[in-house]
Design an enzyme around this catalytic site. Structure first.
Site, PDB file in Angstrom:
ATOM      1  N   GLU A 122      -1.167  -6.534  -0.163  1.00 27.68           N
ATOM      2  CA  GLU A 122      -0.976  -7.512   0.727  1.00 27.68           C
ATOM      3  C   GLU A 122      -1.871  -7.929   1.749  1.00 27.68           C
ATOM      4  O   GLU A 122      -2.351  -8.999   2.224  1.00 27.68           O
ATOM      5  CB  GLU A 122       0.392  -7.785   1.297  1.00 27.68           C
ATOM      6  CG  GLU A 122       1.509  -7.937   0.350  1.00 27.68           C
ATOM      7  CD  GLU A 122       2.850  -7.839   0.829  1.00 27.68           C
ATOM      8  OE1 GLU A 122       3.318  -6.877   1.388  1.00 27.68           O
ATOM      9  OE2 GLU A 122       3.557  -8.968   0.901  1.00 27.68           O
ATOM     10  N   GLU A 125       7.195  -3.747  -5.258  1.00 27.08           N
ATOM     11  CA  GLU A 125       8.261  -3.586  -4.487  1.00 27.08           C
ATOM     12  C   GLU A 125       9.471  -4.051  -5.151  1.00 27.08           C
ATOM     13  O   GLU A 125      10.699  -3.306  -4.662  1.00 27.08           O
ATOM     14  CB  GLU A 125       8.010  -4.625  -3.097  1.00 27.08           C
ATOM     15  CG  GLU A 125       6.879  -4.200  -2.215  1.00 27.08           C
ATOM     16  CD  GLU A 125       5.605  -4.881  -2.543  1.00 27.08           C
ATOM     17  OE1 GLU A 125       5.474  -5.260  -3.825  1.00 27.08           O
ATOM     18  OE2 GLU A 125       5.010  -5.069  -1.544  1.00 27.08           O
TER      19      GLU A 125
END
Lengths: 736, 350
Positions: free
Chosen positions: A130, A152
């Protein structure tokens, strides 16, 4: 700047290089300290007119695996504490702010006005990817092991630092959702073609390429911050949007049965975010992230699938006083389906394997299984011909027990018969060294009794594999009454070598996993005999989060095996130990209808040669009565199927068969796919609370009988407000 | 409570709702004014007597947007005091507009009102107005959203209607429609749509296929298989109805409702209003009801709402001579007949 986790240099041309290189760690992870450093670096780059732009890279082999999950757990603890002192509303606000700090730092970076380039020198996952996505340019090292992605979801979270929004603005919505749902890790070329990175370059050149982009006039503005930006799939409310969203919602339900709030949060965040400008979109993503971070599913999955599994893989249960064994040669007795699989995984781990069966032909057939599996791997591009030849060269298939000489460990996987096993044990022990460990792969016979055939019960242990061996990640190690520490250590070293996850349990009928599974299957059979439609039993099980319905599972393990186990139980423990309804059903299927399961193409299901299996049309005729499906409570069916397993797990803890809740949880997910969102059989109870669990069990007992009776242990825990992890966890032991 | 009498009912013929349909060149407004104009002319109605025009329209956007009912009333030359309101309850919009108009009369707040509906599916397009239900995860997921075709297939699967049975119903329905037209049974209720010169554009239902037989239907592939399997909706169906092992897709273009263009209007009033206008009541609205049915299957609503309205009216199923059940999909009507065990001859006879 006083940076602890980064090196920061500015070259003569005014390009800064931030090198992430955490001291005392082999891999970079995002911690509070890392966020502090990043925050400072962003401010510095933004505020220093002499700096043209900044390259972010890593000083390790990989870039980073993502966030430190213990940091996220810490946030949750803070929320609990602050809630008590400051009130829930204020605490929630503080939690929200804390949980979105990373996202805000990334956004500040993205909007700093300076060009940022990520030089991704190796694997870059989760929160670290990210960070790369927030940079205006991404160069990825083109080597075999480099992966990028947002995994995730696999531990019940979702990318909450801008990942959902940036991916959904880089890729068509359908592809973006799929990537986020699956948590896929992409190889460099795939990442490039998915538009997730701009350039791939040799590992040694990524920093230079990133700098070159900045020097070449790279702009510090993200595409979505430019005037007139359009997302790849256009507006949500458009013809294209109508092709995507209804199906995305349906596929979410198909894949999760609505049991995984993190996956649903991805849908919310992307659906809502795509209709907003970036700053608000990120805020909405943060709101969902905070909600998911507080979810019991995330807590349960992080604990079982990340923390506990990691600990067990690293040998949490290994006796510390035994020096590491160096396994070189392993013997496998019996070249049937299990033995052949054990030989394969052992050879795959680089061990020399002696595979024994009664004649050469049978032994060769077992070895041929390895050849078949490797050929499959080659076809999929996961292995080379040379790998197959090398692996096969490590397996000696022979009927001659003398070949076992020099084995450090022998795993017996012969027919489930005491006499046959005893003979195999004696023949092997006549050849192998005194220190060699002898293990039985029995799934039904108590280890202590099998050990009686051994010359040294301290070196005798159970190593119970699950079928198919090459796919199932769990190995159940069974301690006989006399099994010694060294045998346990060697067994654990072996399991570690073949890269599987071990749980260590004490000797009992069915050990741990099969006791739970047996109850699950039985519950399905009893529902059937009550008149619940077969399809409804199967669907309720899948909706509860089980990978395979109980009737389907019966077919897989074989209906006649279920019948045999039931008869053996009856013989050993008396007629009261089996349910007559289940006995009637299995007797009918096996002895009257000849329906043995998948192996003869007919069980609860029919298995046509072509096409899908489907429930046997004759099933309904075997039901003494039929219930109206619309009057049935699906929630209760789901509860029954999960509670029978969780209750059995609690009993194994009470009996001391399983001693560590991590093993019950991890074992249940890896061994029989127990609803992973729950964190496993005991986390299922812990997160519900023992009190609520016992109350529900009482209700079920009242309606459905004594098999739902809560054991004394659970009642005590309910009274005291205890959890399994509190009472039996690592912390509890230290305190005791 | 005042009685709500039906004084007149008209509709346009149904045009194929495709660009090659005969009514594709007529605007939504034009369709609505055809129906409202017919009400005015056939009854020599003093339109100032009309207290409200309620029109159902599912996709009120573009040319159908912004309260099409008021626009249509004005364009039809109704008095400028005549208001209009557009409502949406999906497939039941037109029917509900009639109920709304009746309710206004029965409550005593209005003396005369028009209820009807308009939709140019060829021009505005199905789903043109968007909507949260299918797309927003906050409603699509908890409400088990499914496209209606898959819902209809779920009904057929759950209640055991085979492909042959749904096809047979479709053949019968086409037969009945053809017979009704041949018999002139729509002569008084269907008004032609004309161009500005009075030339007839369409004067009979265009989407009918009277030559339909079992053989021709057998060649059609199920329409919703791919949506169900790859779009994930079969799984949604099964999770809403876990007694179903797998959804069997039986519906196709030949046994599902056609997509059409058209408009309708029903003139409703109390006794006094009828007398003032010099009109004779043709029927009385006795009771109506609405119900939200299980949202995944959705199209079993006719069964649920029939039970509700009968209870409300204190009637039983045998008191009813004719049922008009929306032939959205063959299985919908078959389920209705199965649930109440009614004589098929009584159900949607035309």
């Amino acid at each position: 700047m006083n940076l602890k986790n980064f090196r920061f240099d500015v070259d003569a041309e005014g390009v800064a290089l931030a090198t992430w290189d955490m001291p005392d760690r082999s891999m970079n992870v995002i911690t509070v300290g890392v966020m502090d450093d990043l925050d400072a670096i962003v401010d510095r780059v933004a505020g220093d007119a002499a700096i043209k732009g900044c390259v972010v890279t890593s000083g390790k082999d990989s870039f980073s695996g993502g966030a430190d999950l213990t940091m996220l757990e810490g946030l949750g603890r803070e929320l609990g504490k602050m809630s008590k002192t400051e009130g829930p509303e204020k605490a929630m606000k503080a939690f929200f702010d804390g949980s979105r700090r990373l996202s805000q730092i990334y956004r500040k970076l993205e909007k700093s006005g300076k060009p940022w380039a990520a030089a991704i020198n190796g694997t870059c996952l989760g929160g670290a990817f990210e960070l790369a996505l927030a940079c205006h340019y991404r160069v990825l090292a083109d080597h075999d092991k480099a992966r990028v992605g947002l995994p995730e979801i696999k531990i019940g979270l979702f990318p909450g630092a801008g990942g959902t929004q940036r991916v959904a603005r880089l890729m068509p919505t359908g592809d973006a959702l799929q990537m986020l749902f699956k948590g896929d890790q992409l190889r460099p070329r795939a990442a490039k073609s998915a538009n997730l990175v701009h350039e791939i370059a040799p590992a040694g050149e990524v920093v230079a390429k990133a700098k070159a982009w900045i020097m070449g006039g790279g702009k510090g503005v993200a595409p979505w911050d430019m005037e007139g930006f359009k997302t790849p799939s256009g507006k949500v409310f458009s013809g294209a949007g109508m092709m995507i969203w209804p199906a995305a919602n349906a596929i979410y339900r198909r894949e999760t049965s609505d049991n995984y709030p993190a996956a649903k949060a991805i849908l919310h965040a992307v659906y809502e975010g795509l209709q907003l400008p970036m700053d608000l979109a990120l805020e909405v993503e943060s709101r969902w992230f905070a909600k998911i971070l507080r979810s019991k599913e995330a807590a349960a999955m992080i604990r079982s699938l990340f923390v506990s599994m990691g600990e067990l893989n690293k040998g949490a249960r290994r006796p510390a006083n035994v020096p590491p064994s160096t396994l070189k040669k392993v013997g496998v007795l019996g070249a049937g389906f299990m033995g052949a699989g054990i030989a394969y995984v052992s050879a795959l781990a680089g061990l020399e394997v002696v595979l024994i069966d009664r004649d050469q032909e049978s032994a060769d057939r077992g070895k041929a299984y390895s050849e078949k599996l490797m050929t499959g791997q080659i076809a999929k591009g996961r292995a080379k011909t040379a790998d197959r030849e090398a692996l096969l060269a490590r397996i000696t298939a022979t009927p001659d027990y003398a070949a076992l000489a020099g084995c450090d460990l022998v795993v017996e996987a012969v027919f489930e018969d005491r006499a046959v096993k005893a003979e195999a044990t004696k023949k092997a022990e006549a050849v192998i060294g005194k220190d060699a460990i002898f293990a039985s792969n029995t799934s039904t016979l108590p280890i202590s009794s099998l050990a009686e055939a051994s010359r040294d019960a301290t070196n005798f242990i159970g190593i119970h594999f699950f079928s198919p061996v090459e796919k199932m990640m769990l190995v159940e190690i069974i301690m006989g009454a006399k099994t010694g520490d060294r045998a346990l250590a060697v067994a654990l070293d072996f399991v570690r070598a073949i890269k599987k996850t071990p749980i260590v349990v004490n000797d009992t009928r069915g050990f741990y996993a099969n006791r739970c599974v047996g109850n699950y299957i039985k519950e399905g059979h009893l529902m059937f005999m009550e008149g619940v439609p077969a399809a409804m039993i199967e669907n309720a099980a899948k909706m509860a989060g089980m990978p395979v319905g109980p009737l389907s599972l019966t077919d897989e393990v074989a209906v006649d095996l279920a019948w045999k186990v039931l008869q053996a139980t009856k013989k050993d423990l008396g007629p009261a130990s089996v349910d007559p309804a289940q006995e009637t059903l299995l007797d009918e299927l096996v002895n009257k209808q000849g329906r043995l399961g998948r192996k003869n193409g007919k069980g609860f299901y029919d298995y046509p040669e072509k096409g899908q299996k489907s429930l046997w049309q004759g099933l309904a005729a075997l039901q003494p009565k039929k219930l109206d499906p619309d009057a049935l409570d699906v929630k209760e069916l789901k509860d029954r199927l999960l509670f029978v397993q969780a209750l059995e797990a609690a009993r194994t803890m009470e009996e001391g068969v399983v001693t560590d809740p991590r093993e019950a949880d991890v074992g249940s997910i890896l061994g029989f796919g127990f609803a992973p969102y729950s964190g496993g059989t005991l986390s299922f109870i812990d997160f519900m609370g023992a009190k609520a669990f016992v109350a529900r069990a009482d209700e079920l007992e009242k309606t459905h009988g004594a098999r739902f009776a809560a054991p004394k242990l659970l009642r005590e825990m309910a009274e005291k407000g205890e959890t399994f992890y509190g009472r039996f966890g690592a912390g509890a032991k230290k305190a005791a | 409570m005042a009685d709500a009498f039906i004084y007149d009912a008209v509709r346009t013929p149904r045009g194929r709702g495709k660009p090659d349909g005969a009514l594709h060149q007529v605007s939504t407004l034009g369709l609505a004014t055809t129906a409202l104009g017919a009400i005015r002319d056939r009854n020599r109605l003093d339109t100032k007597l009309v207290d409200d025009v309620v029109l159902g329209c599912v996709d009120p956007v573009g040319e159908a947007g912004g309260d099409i009912a008021r626009a249509a009333a004005l364009a039809s030359g109704y008095g400028q005091t005549v208001p209009g309101i557009q409502i949406n309850r999906f497939c039941a919009s037109g029917l509900d507009a009639v109920n709304f108009a009746s309710a206004q009369v029965m409550s005593g707040q209005q003396d005369m009102a028009i209820g009807g509906g308009v939709e140019s599916m060829s021009r505005v397009g199905i789903g043109a107005s968007g909507g949260a239900w299918p797309v927003d995860p906050a409603i699509a997921i908890p409400a088990y959203f499914m496209p209606q075709g898959v819902s209809a297939d779920l009904i057929a699967t759950k209640y055991g209607f085979s492909r042959d049975e749904v096809d047979a119903y479709a053949v019968e329905s086409q037969k009945r429609a053809a017979a009704a037209w041949a018999d002139g049974r729509f002569a008084k209720s269907v008004v032609p749509v004309r161009d500005p010169n009075g030339i007839v554009l369409l004067d009979r239902d265009e989407h009918m296929r009277p030559s339909t037989d079992m053989q021709s239907l057998a060649s059609l592939k199920p329409s919703f298989t791919m949506m169900g399997e790859q779009g994930g909706f079969d799984a949604v169906a099964i999770q809403a109805h876990p007694d179903v092992e797998r959804v069997i897709h039986v519906h196709h273009a030949g046994n599902s409702s056609g997509i059409v263009d058209g408009a309708s209007a029903v003139l409703i009033g109390n006794k006094g209003a009828g007398e003032k206008a010099g009109l004779k009541p043709r029927a009385r609205v006795r009771a109506f009801a609405n119900i939200g049915s299980e949202p995944a299957m959705m199209l079993t609503g006719p069964v649920d709402v029939t039970k509700k309205v009968l209870a409300r009216a204190g009637m039983s199923i045998s008191d009813i001579d004719v049922f008009e059940v929306n032939e959205a999909f063959a299985a919908v009507v078959l389920r209705f007949m199965q649930a109440f065990d009614v004589d098929p001859a009584k159900v949607t006879p035309r």
